[in-house]
Design a protein around this motif. Sequence first.
Motif, PDB file in Angstrom:
ATOM      1  N   GLN A 199      20.775 -17.248  -8.056  1.00  0.00           N
ATOM      2  CA  GLN A 199      21.088 -16.060  -7.947  1.00  0.00           C
ATOM      3  C   GLN A 199      22.319 -15.845  -9.007  1.00  0.00           C
ATOM      4  O   GLN A 199      23.174 -15.346  -8.742  1.00  0.00           O
ATOM      5  N   THR A 200      21.595 -16.498  -9.935  1.00  0.00           N
ATOM      6  CA  THR A 200      22.918 -16.203 -11.265  1.00  0.00           C
ATOM      7  C   THR A 200      22.048 -15.311 -12.695  1.00  0.00           C
ATOM      8  O   THR A 200      21.379 -15.258 -13.102  1.00  0.00           O
ATOM      9  N   ILE A 201      22.396 -14.311 -12.358  1.00  0.00           N
ATOM     10  CA  ILE A 201      21.591 -13.337 -13.473  1.00  0.00           C
ATOM     11  C   ILE A 201      22.737 -12.824 -14.561  1.00  0.00           C
ATOM     12  O   ILE A 201      23.579 -12.865 -14.234  1.00  0.00           O
ATOM     13  N   ARG A 202      22.526 -11.650 -15.445  1.00  0.00           N
ATOM     14  CA  ARG A 202      23.114 -10.740 -16.463  1.00  0.00           C
ATOM     15  C   ARG A 202      23.706  -9.637 -15.299  1.00  0.00           C
ATOM     16  O   ARG A 202      22.540  -8.068 -15.496  1.00  0.00           O
ATOM     17  N   GLN A 203      24.542  -9.805 -14.936  1.00  0.00           N
ATOM     18  CA  GLN A 203      25.036  -8.922 -13.620  1.00  0.00           C
ATOM     19  C   GLN A 203      26.703  -7.663 -14.867  1.00  0.00           C
ATOM     20  O   GLN A 203      27.305  -6.702 -13.890  1.00  0.00           O
ATOM     21  N   GLU A 204      26.703  -7.756 -15.502  1.00  0.00           N
ATOM     22  CA  GLU A 204      27.981  -7.491 -16.271  1.00  0.00           C
ATOM     23  C   GLU A 204      27.137  -6.651 -16.690  1.00  0.00           C
ATOM     24  O   GLU A 204      26.275  -5.912 -17.362  1.00  0.00           O
ATOM     25  N   GLY A 205      27.673  -4.639 -16.177  1.00  0.00           N
ATOM     26  CA  GLY A 205      27.033  -3.349 -16.627  1.00  0.00           C
ATOM     27  C   GLY A 205      26.167  -3.805 -16.920  1.00  0.00           C
ATOM     28  O   GLY A 205      25.019  -3.218 -17.419  1.00  0.00           O
TER      29      GLY A 205
END
Length: 526
Positions: A66-72
Amino acid sequence: PDERVGGFYALGMALATDKPVVVICTSGSAGVNFGSAIAEAFYLKVPVIAITADRPLSWTDQGNGQTIRQEGLFNNYIRSWFSLIAEPETRDDIWYNRRKLSETFNTALVSHPGPVQINVPMAEPLYGTVEYPTDALPRLFTKVKMENTIGTTALEAFTKDFQESPKVMILVGQEKPNAGLQAQLLSFSEMANVVVLTETTSNVYGENIRSTIDRLVMPIKDEKMLEALMPDILITTGGAVVSKKIKAILRTYQPQLHWHIDPTDQALDTYQSLTSEISMAPEAFFTALSGNLSEASTSDYAARWKSLHDTCAKAHVAYLEQIPFSDFKVFDIILPRLANTTLHLANSSPVRYAQLFGARPDVEYHSNRGTSGIDGCTSTAAGWAMARPDDNVVLITGDVAFIYDSNALWNKNFPPNLKIIVVNNQGGGIFRIIEGAEKVDELEAFFEAHHPAEISKIAETFGLSFYRADNADSLRTAFSEFLANKGAAILEINTPREENAGILKGYFRHIAGVIKDQLDLSATSS
């Protein structure tokens, strides 16, 4: 349980309250599911605050769950975002968080109204809590919105152009009810050189305000008549306009001047003729302009539009009296029976049919016309009903849009003041109406999206009262019982899939014939 639904609930609540609404999710793909609602909120300029839990940034792209590119994450349709220092260790860390929170909320509420994202990376353990002292926290700050004003020189120039023009069109897109704007537009609609065009979703009403745009312009084929109806000055305000026809005509017969009024829009040139951006509230601009006008126009422009309106209104009534049961007839039966109602109109067909009947002052209209998608229509109406428990809230939707958003019913606090009308024509009936789409071989297999779903079973699954109608008589009976139901309910109305489009197209042919026989607006002097 469904983040896409949650996002649209928040949107509906924010629309109903004019306040920011927070929607929260866990990390990973959960936040991605907010995307549809965030995009709609962006184009509707609604402050939805998306708080997305995240894992430590150091673990991004390292095979962690459950770790993806979430910034922006929503960069293309967000007003602002930042990643919180989730476990602040110093006063400066806390000050940074408070400052960024202030900036983010001020953006959403004042500078550029719309959605924002607050990303919250957190390390394990995830299930404990830590108490932080609150007595000495750094301050939050707010941005003050200044009053709307217009300079004397600019006002004089606008006034001169307005008074010298024999043909001024005020076109109002989607708006919330606005008493100040309503009063000003009523006044302008009485001027001889002005026509005020609105739609149901403009929430503006009046005897001289023309709220059935497609009924008036769709049937006109004569170029000279169209040219006579087009303005020298176009004044636009509000959000999206449903009518594709008026947009196409104005792009073809471009006005000499186009003024767009909005506090925050930038370079919105929908009609490819923009000459002036006026960055202020529309009611403030019209108040200033009306107070500066010194003489009445002798134009016959408003009279032309009145003649067209009166002719089309009679033709509208005559046609509806003769047509069989169909999508169009359904709206003719149910709309007059909705009194003191907040009416949500789903995309695509419902919002278009409603435009042919005009607006009423006892109905508040809304449709998700920011992106004009079918997703979230039920969830938005449910969020609105939840936020306004004393409102009678009715949603008119199609079968595809309803099934697509059926998880909206999966809520332990589902609002009892919401009634849902599902016009079931067994697929995306809009594609039999759109010119070109109805002629391709792929229509039934790929465009209409036929489905095996039974609306009654969906209602049963979520414990909602259910009613059904298959013809005009059963609809009148079921509709009365449906409205009288004390809790949330669903009314399914089954209509003939293959006949609906022909009946609607026949409507425009009928009105075109009446206009041709009875009107010659092109001969009227300007």
